[in-house]
Scaffold this motif. Sequence first.
Motif, mmCIF file in Angstrom:
data_model
loop_
_atom_site.group_PDB
_atom_site.id
_atom_site.type_symbol
_atom_site.label_atom_id
_atom_site.label_comp_id
_atom_site.label_asym_id
_atom_site.label_seq_id
_atom_site.Cartn_x
_atom_site.Cartn_y
_atom_site.Cartn_z
ATOM 1 N N TYR A 1 0.815 -1.199 0.000
ATOM 2 C CA TYR A 1 0.000 0.000 0.000
ATOM 3 C C TYR A 1 0.857 1.261 0.000
ATOM 4 O O TYR A 1 0.551 2.236 -0.687
ATOM 5 N N ILE A 2 1.906 1.256 0.799
ATOM 6 C CA ILE A 2 2.769 2.438 0.876
ATOM 7 C C ILE A 2 3.365 2.731 -0.495
ATOM 8 O O ILE A 2 3.418 3.887 -0.930
ATOM 9 N N LEU A 3 3.810 1.692 -1.186
ATOM 10 C CA LEU A 3 4.398 1.883 -2.519
ATOM 11 C C LEU A 3 3.373 2.449 -3.488
ATOM 12 O O LEU A 3 3.668 3.395 -4.229
ATOM 13 N N TYR A 4 2.161 1.903 -3.493
ATOM 14 C CA TYR A 4 1.142 2.358 -4.437
ATOM 15 C C TYR A 4 0.714 3.798 -4.148
ATOM 16 O O TYR A 4 0.570 4.612 -5.071
ATOM 17 N N ILE A 5 0.525 4.117 -2.877
ATOM 18 C CA ILE A 5 0.138 5.484 -2.528
ATOM 19 C C ILE A 5 1.251 6.457 -2.890
ATOM 20 O O ILE A 5 1.008 7.524 -3.468
ATOM 21 N N GLY A 6 2.494 6.095 -2.554
ATOM 22 C CA GLY A 6 3.627 6.949 -2.901
ATOM 23 C C GLY A 6 3.784 7.114 -4.396
ATOM 24 O O GLY A 6 4.086 8.211 -4.883
ATOM 25 N N LEU A 7 3.558 6.035 -5.137
ATOM 26 C CA LEU A 7 3.673 6.090 -6.598
ATOM 27 C C LEU A 7 2.614 7.004 -7.202
ATOM 28 O O LEU A 7 2.913 7.821 -8.088
ATOM 29 N N ILE A 8 1.390 6.901 -6.708
ATOM 30 C CA ILE A 8 0.302 7.731 -7.234
ATOM 31 C C ILE A 8 0.550 9.202 -6.931
ATOM 32 O O ILE A 8 0.443 10.069 -7.806
ATOM 33 N N LEU A 9 0.902 9.499 -5.675
ATOM 34 C CA LEU A 9 1.151 10.890 -5.293
ATOM 35 C C LEU A 9 2.346 11.471 -6.045
ATOM 36 O O LEU A 9 2.300 12.610 -6.522
ATOM 37 N N SER A 10 3.411 10.684 -6.162
ATOM 38 C CA SER A 10 4.600 11.157 -6.874
ATOM 39 C C SER A 10 4.296 11.398 -8.351
ATOM 40 O O SER A 10 4.756 12.386 -8.931
ATOM 41 N N ALA A 11 3.508 10.498 -8.945
ATOM 42 C CA ALA A 11 3.139 10.670 -10.349
ATOM 43 C C ALA A 11 2.306 11.935 -10.541
ATOM 44 O O ALA A 11 2.494 12.672 -11.522
ATOM 45 N N LEU A 12 1.383 12.205 -9.603
ATOM 46 C CA LEU A 12 0.574 13.421 -9.687
ATOM 47 C C LEU A 12 1.445 14.670 -9.594
ATOM 48 O O LEU A 12 1.241 15.648 -10.330
ATOM 49 N N ILE A 13 2.437 14.646 -8.690
ATOM 50 C CA ILE A 13 3.332 15.795 -8.547
ATOM 51 C C ILE A 13 4.136 16.007 -9.818
ATOM 52 O O ILE A 13 4.312 17.148 -10.275
ATOM 53 N N VAL A 14 4.622 14.918 -10.407
ATOM 54 C CA VAL A 14 5.387 15.031 -11.653
ATOM 55 C C VAL A 14 4.508 15.575 -12.779
ATOM 56 O O VAL A 14 4.935 16.436 -13.564
ATOM 57 N N LEU A 15 3.265 15.097 -12.857
ATOM 58 C CA LEU A 15 2.343 15.587 -13.892
ATOM 59 C C LEU A 15 2.045 17.070 -13.700
ATOM 60 O O LEU A 15 2.000 17.834 -14.682
#
Length: 276
Positions: free
Chosen positions: A7-21
């Motif tokens: 879960y931590i990886l998926y949440i971090g991945l989603i948030l990081s992807a949003l920041i990059v976008l």
Amino acid sequence: MVNRKNYILYIGLILSALIVLVTVFAPFLEPYDPTKMELSQKFIAPCREFIFGTDHLGRDIFSRVIEGSRVSLSIAVTVVFFSALLGVVLGMISGYVGGTVDMLIMRIVDVLLAFPTIIFALALSTMLGTGRTNLIIAITCIQWTRYARIARGETLILKNAEYVEAARSIGNNTVQVLRKYIFPNVVSKIIILASLDIGTIILYCASLSFLGLGAQPPSPDWGVMISESKDYMQYAPWLTLFPGLAIAISALAFNMLGDGLRDLLDPRMKEMVRTD
């Protein structure tokens, strides 16, 4: 079914992807010019027209927070790239060659690690002067040591492996052995550390910019925004609230991403990447 450990990886991945976008498409997301001043519109509280409100110079805070993501993330990625490049090269050389070279490089690492990172960066930034370039140099000069330590440790383990000895026996020189046979086995740990470092460096950049040693006004850097607004916190708290939240969310996102990657790829790194 999603493993709870991921879960931590998926949440971090989603948030990081949003920041990059947000960073990539910032010019299209900003409703107003982030540096344009309209004194007739200063200190407007969050509303439909200005969803994050306006600052003491009438600038739209939402646009400045969006633009600030480009400033903060570009600095963080640049620092991570050069820190990893310098640290991995010196760390692999240190571990593979050994002897005097290893002792010299590791003593430099030990001396630099004896100083708290933010204090060393603060002192170096003061010596170099203000500006983004000097901020990148100051943080890189201390941050590379973490990569060197991990690269050296892995190289010490790998240099006596059978496949490395076989590579040497068929005529591969030191550079070829390091590039072809050792670096591919080190890179996964470097990726984990780099993802953890991005969030940390965003905090360092904001701290130094707040003190006037990083990006300079009118740059919409998050640290600069908080520094400019600190005198108005009592009657216009939104001026510091939103850039502060941007810093916190960005740091949290990349730390979660790094933690998730570490637990997935190499749980043994938990002690190796502990913050000094």
